[in-house]
Enzyme design. Structure first.
Site, PDB file in Angstrom:
ATOM      1  N   GLU A  71       0.823  -1.214   0.000  1.00 45.73           N
ATOM      2  CA  GLU A  71       0.000   0.000   0.000  1.00 45.73           C
ATOM      3  C   GLU A  71       0.856   1.262   0.000  1.00 45.73           C
ATOM      4  O   GLU A  71       0.629   2.182  -0.800  1.00 45.73           O
ATOM      5  CB  GLU A  71      -0.930   0.022   1.218  1.00 45.73           C
ATOM      6  N   ASP A  91      -0.759  -4.978   3.101  1.00 48.11           N
ATOM      7  CA  ASP A  91      -1.271  -3.772   3.767  1.00 48.11           C
ATOM      8  C   ASP A  91      -0.620  -3.759   5.151  1.00 48.11           C
ATOM      9  O   ASP A  91      -0.959  -4.576   6.015  1.00 48.11           O
ATOM     10  CB  ASP A  91      -2.801  -3.828   3.899  1.00 48.11           C
ATOM     11  N   ILE A  93      -0.701  -1.692   7.683  1.00 43.75           N
ATOM     12  CA  ILE A  93      -1.674  -1.433   8.753  1.00 43.75           C
ATOM     13  C   ILE A  93      -3.023  -1.204   8.076  1.00 43.75           C
ATOM     14  O   ILE A  93      -3.236  -0.170   7.450  1.00 43.75           O
ATOM     15  CB  ILE A  93      -1.295  -0.202   9.616  1.00 43.75           C
ATOM     16  N   ASP A  94      -3.895  -2.183   8.159  1.00 43.16           N
ATOM     17  CA  ASP A  94      -5.249  -1.997   7.632  1.00 43.16           C
ATOM     18  C   ASP A  94      -6.096  -1.491   8.799  1.00 43.16           C
ATOM     19  O   ASP A  94      -6.092  -2.090   9.875  1.00 43.16           O
ATOM     20  CB  ASP A  94      -5.807  -3.306   7.078  1.00 43.16           C
ATOM     21  N   THR A  96      -5.911   2.125   9.342  1.00 46.57           N
ATOM     22  CA  THR A  96      -4.980   3.157   9.832  1.00 46.57           C
ATOM     23  C   THR A  96      -5.716   4.209  10.659  1.00 46.57           C
ATOM     24  O   THR A  96      -5.188   4.685  11.675  1.00 46.57           O
ATOM     25  CB  THR A  96      -4.239   3.820   8.637  1.00 46.57           C
ATOM     26  N   ASP A 220      -6.208  -4.689   0.656  1.00 49.38           N
ATOM     27  CA  ASP A 220      -7.210  -4.888   1.715  1.00 49.38           C
ATOM     28  C   ASP A 220      -7.838  -6.285   1.622  1.00 49.38           C
ATOM     29  O   ASP A 220      -8.459  -6.748   2.577  1.00 49.38           O
ATOM     30  CB  ASP A 220      -8.362  -3.868   1.593  1.00 49.38           C
TER      31      ASP A 220
END
Ligand code: IPD
Length: 278
Positions: A71, A91, A93-94, A96, A220
């Site tokens: 990402e 990702d 940190i999904d 955020t 995601d």
């Protein structure tokens, strides 16, 4: 292309994801440096960048010929292109926005795709210690225990997850609000966790029955769609056709019947495909 050892890929990724989890677990308690990306609510922090760097560097050391879609690398200008080559879709940190607010629903999502199909999926919430894992054909697990979807087929009994999203485009906002208005009287309940990967993993665990969303990106969905299907769930496009990971929309359900029922009710929205302008 040499034969892929799925178990080796999984083991290496799992170890790196656990290390990255320590970074997220510590950082969520502290003050963050926040920057915005595509909109005022599309955020990135120094931890997103650090975790992505850590994962890509560890994975590329172990698998020098593999490709990456991350990402934050894409946000920094790298092309978002999925080929037949083994590709780690990350990702860091999904969720955020949740992370920024220290709301403990946030996760690291790592998927390995080969020939445009998912082979390995890991979704880890290090704050609540939820490690969702799957290898193609071997089932889905939460902290090592096998999980399966609820199998629900009735819309009126279904708990439905969706997301507000990070786009403030009026047509997108209208789609979100219209779907909430239309679905509320027809389903058991509506929820939004603020992380698509954990929303889909929750359906895999049987904690809900449907997840749908317009406007998310391949990172995601890369891991959690495998976790969902390995848990016996059904994944398709929001209109009911085949799922296309670059199309930026997804419908996950505990049964094909439920997916069909909700797809007919959804107001549709088509964002620009991943990889077109980025
Ligand atoms: C976002 C989250 C959010 C979803 C957005 C995603 P990020 O991911 O999954 O729930 O609504 O579409 O972009 O930006 O927090 O990694």
């Amino acid at each position: 292309m040499s034969e892929i050892d799925a178990k080796k890929c999984f083991d290496v990724a799992l170890d790196l994801v656990k290390q990255a989890g320590k970074v997220v677990r510590e950082a969520i308690k502290k003050k963050k440096n926040i920057e915005t990306k595509s909109s005022a609510v599309d955020l990135v922090t120094e931890s997103d960048k650090a975790v992505e760097k850590m994962l890509i560097s560890g994975l590329s050391e172990a698998f020098p010929d593999h490709k990456f879609i991350g990402e934050e690398s894409v946000s920094a200008g790298q092309k978002c292109v999925l080929t037949d080559e083994p590709t780690w879709i990350i990702d860091p940190i999904d969720g955020t926005m949740n992370f920024v607010h220290s709301f403990p629903y946030t996760c690291i999502s790592v998927g390995l795709w080969v020939k445009k199909a998912a082979l390995v999926g890991i979704v880890y919430n290090p704050v609540l210690e939820q490690m969702f894992t799957a290898i193609k054909g071997q089932g889905a697990f939460l902290n090592g225990e096998k999980i399966s979807v609820s199998g629900e087929t009735e819309l009126g009994k279904a708990l439905v997850f969706s997301e507000m999203g990070t786009s403030l485009d009026p047509e997108k906002v209208n789609t979100v609000l219209t779907n909430i208005t239309n679905l509320m009287p027809k389903v058991h309940g509506l929820r939004g966790l603020g992380t698509a990967a954990l929303g889909m993993s929750s359906v895999a665990a049987g904690w809900g029955d449907i997840f749908f969303h317009f406007g998310l990106c391949c990172w995601d969905m890369a891991a959690s769609t495998l976790i969902l299907t390995e848990a016996g769930g059904y994944v398709c496009d929001t209109e009911g056709g085949p799922f296309d990971i670059m199309r930026r929309r997804v419908l996950c359900a505990s049964s094909p019947e439920l997916a069909e029922k909700i797809s007919k009710l959804l107001k549709q929205y088509q964002p620009e495909r991943d990889g077109v302008t980025k």
